[in-house]
Design a protein around this motif. Structure first.
Motif, PDB file in Angstrom:
ATOM      1  N   PRO A   1      31.127  93.005 126.002  1.00 55.99           N
ATOM      2  CA  PRO A   1      31.443  94.334 125.498  1.00 55.99           C
ATOM      3  C   PRO A   1      31.375  94.401 123.968  1.00 55.99           C
ATOM      4  CG  PRO A   1      33.446  93.186 126.092  1.00 55.99           C
ATOM      5  CD  PRO A   1      32.303  92.306 126.511  1.00 55.99           C
ATOM      6  N   ILE A   2      31.103  95.581 123.480  1.00 53.16           N
ATOM      7  CA  ILE A   2      31.122  95.830 122.045  1.00 53.16           C
ATOM      8  C   ILE A   2      32.528  96.320 121.701  1.00 53.16           C
ATOM      9  CG2 ILE A   2      30.184  97.224 120.166  1.00 53.16           C
ATOM     10  CD1 ILE A   2      27.601  97.470 121.811  1.00 53.16           C
ATOM     11  N   THR A   3      33.116  95.709 120.697  1.00 53.91           N
ATOM     12  CA  THR A   3      34.450  96.121 120.270  1.00 53.91           C
ATOM     13  C   THR A   3      34.390  96.661 118.851  1.00 53.91           C
ATOM     14  OG1 THR A   3      34.952  93.898 119.507  1.00 53.91           O
ATOM     15  CG2 THR A   3      35.638  94.456 121.747  1.00 53.91           C
ATOM     16  N   ILE A   4      35.305  97.561 118.563  1.00 54.23           N
ATOM     17  CA  ILE A   4      35.385  98.156 117.237  1.00 54.23           C
ATOM     18  C   ILE A   4      36.768  97.888 116.675  1.00 54.23           C
ATOM     19  CG2 ILE A   4      35.332 100.304 115.915  1.00 54.23           C
ATOM     20  CD1 ILE A   4      33.400 101.418 117.993  1.00 54.23           C
ATOM     21  N   THR A   5      36.807  97.405 115.437  1.00 53.21           N
ATOM     22  CA  THR A   5      38.075  97.201 114.742  1.00 53.21           C
ATOM     23  C   THR A   5      38.036  97.970 113.434  1.00 53.21           C
ATOM     24  OG1 THR A   5      37.237  95.201 113.686  1.00 53.21           O
ATOM     25  CG2 THR A   5      38.464  94.903 115.729  1.00 53.21           C
ATOM     26  N   ALA A   6      39.214  98.320 112.949  1.00 55.58           N
ATOM     27  CA  ALA A   6      39.303  99.051 111.688  1.00 55.58           C
ATOM     28  C   ALA A   6      40.506  98.559 110.905  1.00 55.58           C
ATOM     29  CB  ALA A   6      39.424 100.550 111.952  1.00 55.58           C
ATOM     30  N   THR A   7      40.317  98.436 109.606  1.00 56.49           N
ATOM     31  CA  THR A   7      41.406  98.114 108.701  1.00 56.49           C
ATOM     32  C   THR A   7      41.347  99.100 107.546  1.00 56.49           C
ATOM     33  OG1 THR A   7      40.022  96.511 107.540  1.00 56.49           O
ATOM     34  CG2 THR A   7      41.464  95.645 109.246  1.00 56.49           C
ATOM     35  N   GLN A   8      42.500  99.382 106.986  1.00 61.34           N
ATOM     36  CA  GLN A   8      42.540 100.329 105.883  1.00 61.34           C
ATOM     37  C   GLN A   8      41.805  99.756 104.682  1.00 61.34           C
ATOM     38  OE1 GLN A   8      46.439 101.606 104.790  1.00 61.34           O
ATOM     39  NE2 GLN A   8      45.671 103.419 103.767  1.00 61.34           N
ATOM     40  N   ALA A   9      40.957 100.571 104.069  1.00 56.15           N
ATOM     41  CA  ALA A   9      40.217 100.141 102.880  1.00 56.15           C
ATOM     42  C   ALA A   9      41.185 100.079 101.701  1.00 56.15           C
ATOM     43  CB  ALA A   9      39.075 101.105 102.584  1.00 56.15           C
TER      44      ALA A   9
ATOM     45  N   ASN B   1      29.608 109.493 114.286  1.00 52.57           N
ATOM     46  CA  ASN B   1      28.312 109.497 114.984  1.00 52.57           C
ATOM     47  C   ASN B   1      27.293 108.609 114.282  1.00 52.57           C
ATOM     48  OD1 ASN B   1      28.950 111.104 117.201  1.00 52.57           O
ATOM     49  ND2 ASN B   1      28.678 112.973 116.014  1.00 52.57           N
ATOM     50  N   THR B   2      27.303 108.619 112.959  1.00 48.98           N
ATOM     51  CA  THR B   2      26.404 107.744 112.205  1.00 48.98           C
ATOM     52  C   THR B   2      26.729 106.278 112.506  1.00 48.98           C
ATOM     53  OG1 THR B   2      26.204 109.395 110.471  1.00 48.98           O
ATOM     54  CG2 THR B   2      25.630 107.131 109.876  1.00 48.98           C
ATOM     55  N   PHE B   3      28.013 105.959 112.541  1.00 42.46           N
ATOM     56  CA  PHE B   3      28.445 104.600 112.853  1.00 42.46           C
ATOM     57  C   PHE B   3      28.005 104.214 114.273  1.00 42.46           C
ATOM     58  CE2 PHE B   3      31.477 101.513 114.510  1.00 42.46           C
ATOM     59  CZ  PHE B   3      31.459 100.550 113.520  1.00 42.46           C
ATOM     60  N   LEU B   4      28.181 105.126 115.227  1.00 44.29           N
ATOM     61  CA  LEU B   4      27.760 104.848 116.607  1.00 44.29           C
ATOM     62  C   LEU B   4      26.255 104.613 116.691  1.00 44.29           C
ATOM     63  CD1 LEU B   4      29.881 107.424 118.655  1.00 44.29           C
ATOM     64  CD2 LEU B   4      30.191 104.951 118.518  1.00 44.29           C
TER      65      LEU B   4
ATOM     66  N   LYS C   1      15.132 103.573 121.081  1.00 41.59           N
ATOM     67  CA  LYS C   1      14.855 104.444 119.938  1.00 41.59           C
ATOM     68  C   LYS C   1      16.133 104.632 119.128  1.00 41.59           C
ATOM     69  CE  LYS C   1      11.262 107.113 122.223  1.00 41.59           C
ATOM     70  NZ  LYS C   1      10.870 108.437 122.707  1.00 41.59           N
ATOM     71  N   PRO C   2      15.993 104.870 117.822  1.00 43.31           N
ATOM     72  CA  PRO C   2      17.179 105.119 116.990  1.00 43.31           C
ATOM     73  C   PRO C   2      17.988 106.300 117.525  1.00 43.31           C
ATOM     74  CG  PRO C   2      15.255 104.797 115.625  1.00 43.31           C
ATOM     75  CD  PRO C   2      14.768 104.860 117.046  1.00 43.31           C
ATOM     76  N   GLY C   3      19.298 106.146 117.518  1.00 41.22           N
ATOM     77  CA  GLY C   3      20.175 107.197 118.021  1.00 41.22           C
ATOM     78  C   GLY C   3      20.317 107.191 119.527  1.00 41.22           C
ATOM     79  N   ARG C   4      19.650 106.274 120.169  1.00 43.46           N
ATOM     80  CA  ARG C   4      19.728 106.180 121.638  1.00 43.46           C
ATOM     81  C   ARG C   4      20.424 104.887 122.022  1.00 43.46           C
ATOM     82  NH1 ARG C   4      18.686 111.043 123.744  1.00 43.46           N
ATOM     83  NH2 ARG C   4      16.862 111.947 122.797  1.00 43.46           N
ATOM     84  N   GLY C   5      20.565 104.680 123.273  1.00 48.54           N
ATOM     85  CA  GLY C   5      21.226 103.499 123.807  1.00 48.54           C
ATOM     86  C   GLY C   5      21.868 103.904 125.123  1.00 48.54           C
TER      87      GLY C   5
ATOM     88  N   GLU D   1      27.712 102.979 127.082  1.00 47.98           N
ATOM     89  CA  GLU D   1      28.142 102.265 125.866  1.00 47.98           C
ATOM     90  C   GLU D   1      28.564 103.263 124.795  1.00 47.98           C
ATOM     91  OE1 GLU D   1      28.590  99.127 124.885  1.00 47.98           O
ATOM     92  OE2 GLU D   1      27.911  98.150 126.697  1.00 47.98           O
ATOM     93  N   ARG D   2      27.783 104.323 124.622  1.00 43.98           N
ATOM     94  CA  ARG D   2      28.101 105.326 123.603  1.00 43.98           C
ATOM     95  C   ARG D   2      29.445 105.991 123.899  1.00 43.98           C
ATOM     96  NH1 ARG D   2      25.102 107.312 119.659  1.00 43.98           N
ATOM     97  NH2 ARG D   2      25.869 109.163 118.631  1.00 43.98           N
ATOM     98  N   VAL D   3      29.679 106.297 125.158  1.00 48.02           N
ATOM     99  CA  VAL D   3      30.949 106.925 125.543  1.00 48.02           C
ATOM    100  C   VAL D   3      32.110 105.977 125.256  1.00 48.02           C
ATOM    101  CG1 VAL D   3      32.304 107.722 127.529  1.00 48.02           C
ATOM    102  CG2 VAL D   3      29.942 108.483 127.234  1.00 48.02           C
ATOM    103  N   GLU D   4      31.965 104.708 125.602  1.00 47.02           N
ATOM    104  CA  GLU D   4      33.033 103.731 125.375  1.00 47.02           C
ATOM    105  C   GLU D   4      33.292 103.519 123.891  1.00 47.02           C
ATOM    106  OE1 GLU D   4      35.987 100.892 125.455  1.00 47.02           O
ATOM    107  OE2 GLU D   4      35.421 102.468 126.865  1.00 47.02           O
ATOM    108  N   LEU D   5      32.230 103.411 123.095  1.00 45.45           N
ATOM    109  CA  LEU D   5      32.401 103.231 121.655  1.00 45.45           C
ATOM    110  C   LEU D   5      33.039 104.468 121.022  1.00 45.45           C
ATOM    111  CD1 LEU D   5      29.035 101.465 120.783  1.00 45.45           C
ATOM    112  CD2 LEU D   5      31.295 100.431 120.993  1.00 45.45           C
ATOM    113  N   SER D   6      32.646 105.635 121.481  1.00 44.93           N
ATOM    114  CA  SER D   6      33.237 106.869 120.988  1.00 44.93           C
ATOM    115  C   SER D   6      34.723 106.921 121.333  1.00 44.93           C
ATOM    116  CB  SER D   6      32.516 108.076 121.574  1.00 44.93           C
ATOM    117  OG  SER D   6      33.066 109.269 121.088  1.00 44.93           O
TER     118      SER D   6
END
Length: 125
Positions: free
Chosen positions: A4-12, A44-47, A59-63, A67-72
């Motif tokens: 799976p693709i995971t997303i993490t975030a930390t405060q800049a 959306n740009t990040f996705l 193609k760019p912007g596809r996939g 996966e897109r739904v889960e990442l969103s």
């Protein structure tokens, strides 16, 4: 590169409402960007960039739509409760010594204090 693709975030650091957001698959980093998690265009740009890195044959912007739904979903969860301090940090240093100017001001005559106050409250200062 499976899993799976995971997303993490930390405060800049030093940037209010901005986060360092990283997508990864296992130990492999796919994409990194600093943005406001509540900005739909930035999400959306990040996705798009994450999916392009994870699935270079598409193609760019596809996939894969799943996966897109889960990442969103992951990004929206981070946006609803962003990481980082909610309140400003409390200073941990000890207070400094008393200001010596207060004591010096108390020893001055009332005329000198009045003149100083007039200068300090003047429009030219």
């Amino acid at each position: 590169m499976n899993g799976p693709i995971t997303i993490t975030a930390t405060q800049a650091p030093g940037k209010r409402n901005r986060h360092i957001v990283v997508s990864a698959r296992g130990e492999t980093q796919l994409h990194r960007h600093v943005f406001d998690l509540n900005n739909a265009t930035a999400r959306n740009t990040f996705l798009d960039a994450t999916l392009a890195a994870a699935f270079p044959e598409t193609k760019p912007g596809r996939g894969p739509a799943a996966e897109r739904v889960e990442l969103s979903r992951q990004l929206m969860a981070l946006a609803s409760v962003p990481p980082g301090p909610v309140e400003p940090p409390v200073p941990t240093c000890a207070p400094g010594p008393d200001d010596p100017r207060v004591e010096a001001l108390a020893g001055m005559s009332s005329t000198v204090r009045a003149d100083a106050l007039a200068v300090l409250s003047g429009p030219d200062l």
